[in-house]
Every structure is written in structure tokens, then in C-alpha cells.
Enzyme design. Structure first.
Site: not given
Ligand code: AMP
Length: 287
Positions: A37, A61
Site C-alpha cells: 500500500h 465484495q
Molecule cells: P487491499 O487493501 O488488499 O484491498 O489492497 C489495496 C490496494 O493495494 C489494491 O490496489 C492492491 O492491489 C494493492 N496491493 C495489495 N498488496 C500489494 C502488494 N504486495 N504490492 C502492490 N500493491 C498491493
């Protein structure tokens, strides 16, 4: 850092910054922030005057038997991390703000069609309808110039990029490479649930994808063979993992590749370790 829970306050803060000619980057998340993030936030800060981070665990979701209740939440830590990462606006809407009539009362949904039915969509029916709907709402509330998504959730990035295009939304989507642990495991909020042994085995996900990528770089083009390579690495290094899918798909349409890989392609997978489900992917560059 402004911390905002209501849409009218958000509209007024973002509106006055926009009137002053400032550009806005938006990073939607479900919180429990990690270095993945933070990379999105950092990229947004480099490319925009103002960075808006949303933290919202979106119930629509999650399927009825999924981990909505168990999803990690730690707003105190998130607030501190966001502040030190240089986030300008932390938007933290409640369920009542996002779904004023409740989930059952929401009549209109954004349906991503075929893009949302394979891979994650097959194992999590309705997942991308929930994702697309909440992100459409967030985009309308934040009205950013750019939105930052992670390649880690490859199918989500394709669905949301397509939503922006098909609904003519006025935002540029930027997809940022996956941030990984030193052993290759993709950072994920769910990693904290892995036991020591599961954590060790989970590194095999990336190892398998890398071996397939290596095979591809050496001329391997058969989709079935590439899948088999990943499967063999998992069988060898992650015997405790339970595979939902390993799929070789077209990077744009997400349709499964049958036979020879041509053009931009993704290998995507989802694997359970105990009660924790992890996803990862690798892109095979178009020649
Ligand atoms: P989430 O909080 O898991 O819904 O993720 C929020 C955003 O962070 C989404 O666009 C994810 O794809 C991105 N994200 C989560 N994990 C990673 C990672 N390891 N590397 C890059 N972006 C990430």
C-alpha cells in the site's frame, strides 16, 4: 493529514484543493496497511499534489462464508502509517456512508461481465460486482485525477481499468508492480494469519510463478506446460497448500489461453494455506 468520514466534508476539502489547481491521486484500500500500500501512496505522492487514501472494508465484495468478520482492522496503526507516508486525506467512510440503504437496499450495481466470472470470480461469486460498485462510488466521492492499484490483484486491476473505460470515468488508472518479501511472497494483509510453517511454504507461490516465467523466457510457450511447472513447484515446496486455481490467461480479456501463449499473458493463482487464501500472479511480456 485530514481524516474524513463524511462525503460532504470530503467534497469540500477536495473541491477547494481542486479550485486551487491541485491534482489528486487516490489509493483505495481495505486498510491493515503494508509496504505494498505504501508503494502506491508513494507513487501517488510523486505524481500528484494531493494524495487521498481510503480505508474501507467493503462488505459487498465478501461472500457469505468469507472472512469479512475476520479481515484484519487496525485503524490506529493505519492512521500512523498513512500520516508518516505523507497521505494528505485519509477517507474512512462507514457502511452507512457507503450503503445508505444497506446492502440489501442497494438496487444498482456495477457488473463487470465476463471479466469478473473467471479465476477469483469463479471461487468468489459476486466479488467483482462488489469491488466495481464500491470503487465506482469512491471515485465519484473523491474525483481523483489518478487512481493507484496493485498488480498483486491483477484481475481486479483489469476489471477496474475496464470499468473506467466502459463507463467513461474521468480518471487515469495506474497499476503498480507487486511489492514482495525478500523470499518473494507478495505482501498481503492476510499474511499475518499464516503459521510459521505456512509462511515458509507460501514463498513457493512466487517461486512457482518465477520458474514458469523462466521457462517462458527460454521459449516455453505451451500454457498447459507453464501451469504444470507451477503445480510441480507447489507440490514440491508447498505440500500443505490447497490450490483453487492456476490459470494462464490473456492479460486484457482474462480468457484462458489454450495451447500456445501469444501476446501479453498472465499466470494467476489462488492457494489456501490453512484458513488463509493467498493470490499472486506474474505477467509474461508480449514479444
Ligand atoms: P487491499 O487493501 O488488499 O484491498 O489492497 C489495496 C490496494 O493495494 C489494491 O490496489 C492492491 O492491489 C494493492 N496491493 C495489495 N498488496 C500489494 C502488494 N504486495 N504490492 C502492490 N500493491 C498491493
Amino acid at each position: 493529514m485530514h481524516e474524513i468520514e463524511q462525503t460532504d466534508e470530503l467534497a469540500s476539502v477536495v473541491g477547494s484543493a481542486r479550485c486551487a489547481g491541485l491534482s489528486h491521486g487516490f489509493v483505495p484500500t481495505m486498510g491493515c496497511l503494508h509496504a505494498g500500500h505504501l508503494k502506491l501512496i508513494d507513487t501517488s505522492r510523486k505524481e500528484n499534489d494531493v494524495t487521498v487514501l481510503s480505508v474501507y472494508v467493503n462488505p459487498s465484495q465478501f461472500g457469505p462464508s468469507e472472512d469479512l468478520g475476520r479481515y484484519p482492522r487496525d485503524i490506529v496503526r493505519d492512521r500512523a502509517l498513512a500520516e508518516s507516508a505523507g497521505v494528505d486525506i485519509l477517507f474512512r467512510p462507514s457502511d452507512a456512508v457507503m450503503y445508505p440503504d444497506g446492502l440489501q437496499g442497494q438496487s444498482v450495481w456495477v457488473d463487470p461481465g465476463d471479466l469478473g466470472t473467471g479465476m477469483e470470480g469463479e471461487f468468489r461469486p459476486g466479488h467483482f460486482r462488489g469491488v466495481a460498485t464500491v470503487v465506482a462510488k469512491l471515485l465519484e466521492m473523491v474525483r481523483p485525477d489518478r487512481m493507484y492499484l496493485g498488480q498483486k490483484d491483477a484481475q481486479q486491476a483489469v476489471v477496474l481499468s475496464r470499468m473506467v473505460r466502459d463507463l467513461a470515468l474521468a480518471v487515469t488508472v495506474r497499476v503498480i508492480p507487486t511489492v514482495r518479501e525478500p523470499d518473494g511472497l507478495a505482501l498481503s494483509s492476510r499474511n499475518i494469519y499464516l503459521s510459521t510453517e505456512e509462511r515458509l511454504e507460501a514463498a513457493a507461490l512466487n517461486r512457482g510463478l518465477e520458474e514458469a516465467e523462466h521457462q517462458y523466457a527460454n521459449g516455453g510457450r505451451d500454457a498447459g506446460h507453464l501451469t504444470q511447472i507451477v503445480r510441480e513447484v507447489l507440490a514440491r515446496d508447498a505440500p500443505g497448500g490447497r490450490i483453487d486455481y492456476i490459470a494462464v490467461v490473456d492479460a486484457k480479456t482474462l480468457k484462458p489461453v489454450v495451447g500456445e501463449v501469444q501476446g501479453a499473458t498472465l499466470i494467476c493463482l489462488a492457494v489456501w494455506f490453512g484458513s488463509t487464501r493467498l493470490i499472486d500472479n506474474v505477467s509474461l511480456a508480449a514479444e
